[in-house]
Design an enzyme around this catalytic site. Structure first.
Site, PDB file in Angstrom:
ATOM      1  N   ASP A  26       0.858  -1.172   0.000  1.00 56.84           N
ATOM      2  CA  ASP A  26       0.000   0.000   0.000  1.00 56.84           C
ATOM      3  C   ASP A  26       0.902   1.232   0.000  1.00 56.84           C
ATOM      4  O   ASP A  26       2.098   1.151   0.321  1.00 56.84           O
ATOM      5  CB  ASP A  26      -0.905  -0.021   1.232  1.00 56.84           C
ATOM      6  CG  ASP A  26      -1.920   1.100   1.226  1.00 56.84           C
ATOM      7  OD1 ASP A  26      -2.544   1.333   0.169  1.00 56.84           O
ATOM      8  OD2 ASP A  26      -2.073   1.764   2.264  1.00 56.84           O
ATOM      9  N   ASP A  28      -0.344   5.122   0.746  1.00 61.81           N
ATOM     10  CA  ASP A  28      -0.684   6.089   1.796  1.00 61.81           C
ATOM     11  C   ASP A  28      -0.592   5.430   3.170  1.00 61.81           C
ATOM     12  O   ASP A  28      -1.284   4.453   3.441  1.00 61.81           O
ATOM     13  CB  ASP A  28      -2.101   6.636   1.586  1.00 61.81           C
ATOM     14  CG  ASP A  28      -2.222   7.467   0.322  1.00 61.81           C
ATOM     15  OD1 ASP A  28      -1.443   8.425   0.187  1.00 61.81           O
ATOM     16  OD2 ASP A  28      -3.076   7.156  -0.523  1.00 61.81           O
TER      17      ASP A  28
END
Length: 342
Positions: A26, A28
């Site tokens: 991922d 963010d």
């Protein structure tokens, strides 16, 4: 240990970057926050890749096209190709293309990432409900997305046009704190129309399908900061996961996690990819990790010993997930974590 029956974080005798062929990262809250690299992220990623691990970046944020994301990661210090970025815009575009004729118009409520992904699938992005769209797609459009864009979606949906959403993350990390995500915007349209979108992003199967198709991963490790997207997505895909505590999830949320939100491994940040993970052993007195022993006494979590705070957290996870059934209350978790400073 089965993903479906995880009762404690797992140990690994070798570095995770050696045990898995591909990291599905991922962005963010894991690699960066507010556009700035998270501490230790760049060095950890470079070291993992130098050791032979393939790095792929899997994000529910549909705002920017892969080329822009790859350029951003490269500027942070990790040279990255657009092909190494998989986003929910790509997943939702594939989902739409499977249900509407080639060349169909699609009303876009969101950023350039959605438009690029739709064109890749032979679909035509349009801006207004009066453009005769065959579908409506909604994705994160940044803080400047206007109220009028939501109205356009509502006008089309009210006419019976099918509605798709790239993802439903309610929040997104920013440099100033936690901001509303695409899920909050989706709720605006849902409340106004009473309709339900088809959703593509993590933790749902369309995103996992898109990721595996584009990376060819055989032994993937999902690396994320969110229990309800990254970790649940790994659970749904039947693959292992590493939760890092650099984003939106804190220790109390982890202890209270239901089975589908329990990661295989837990670490402070991306340096956890480069090391083996400590074992959590069950004893008569509870669960031991490092210098800590966690147990349930008088229906409450208890922690004894001393050592690395993360080892204490891992031991508490085992106690909470096993002896305390399907998790613990937030209040109980906060009390147990107070000794660890987490």
């Amino acid at each position: 240990m089965s993903q479906q029956h995880r009762t404690r974080p797992s140990g690994s005798g070798t570095a995770l970057s050696e045990a898995y062929d591909t990291a599905l990262l991922d962005l963010d809250g894991v690699v960066y926050a507010g556009g700035e690299a998270i501490a230790h992220a760049v060095d950890s990623l470079l070291t993992a890749r130098e050791g032979g691990m393939h790095l792929a970046y899997v994000t529910n944020n549909a705002l920017r096209p892969p080329e822009a994301v790859a350029e951003h990661i490269t500027e942070l210090g990790v040279p990255t190709d657009a092909a190494d970025v998989i986003n929910s815009a790509q997943a939702v575009a594939r989902l739409i293309s499977e249900q509407v004729p080639a060349g169909s118009r699609v009303l876009v409520i969101g950023g350039e990432g959605l438009r690029v992904a739709l064109r890749e699938r032979g679909l035509e992005p349009v801006e207004f409900a009066d453009d005769d769209p065959a579908a409506v797609v909604q994705g994160y459009g940044g803080p400047d997305l206007t109220w009028g864009r939501f109205a356009e979606a509502c006008y089309a949906i009210a006419r019976g046009v099918p509605w798709f959403a790239s993802n439903t993350d309610l929040t997104i990390p920013s440099a100033r704190g936690i901001a509303p995500g695409n899920g909050a915007a989706v709720e605006v349209v849902r409340i106004a129309t009473g309709a339900e979108p088809q959703v593509a992003g993590k933790p749902l199967p369309p995103m996992h399908k898109e990721t595996i198709l584009r990376t060819g991963a055989r032994r993937p490790l999902v690396v994320g900061d969110r229990l309800d997207t990254d970790i649940e997505g790994a659970f749904n895909g039947g693959v292992d996961s590493l939760l890092v505590l650099t984003g939106v999830t804190d220790g109390a949320q982890l202890l209270a996690a239901p089975p589908e939100h329990r990661p295989t491994y837990v670490d402070a940040d991306l340096r956890g990819m480069l090391t083996g993970q400590p074992e959590v052993a069950e004893t008569d007195g509870g669960f031991v990790c490092g210098g800590w022993t966690a147990s349930v006494r008088d229906d409450a979590l208890a922690l004894d010993g001393e050592g690395e705070p993360l080892d204490g957290l891992r031991a508490l996870c085992a106690a909470a997930w096993t002896q305390a059934g399907d998790g613990v209350s937030r209040l109980d978790a906060d009390k147990a974590l107070s000794r660890l400073g987490l």
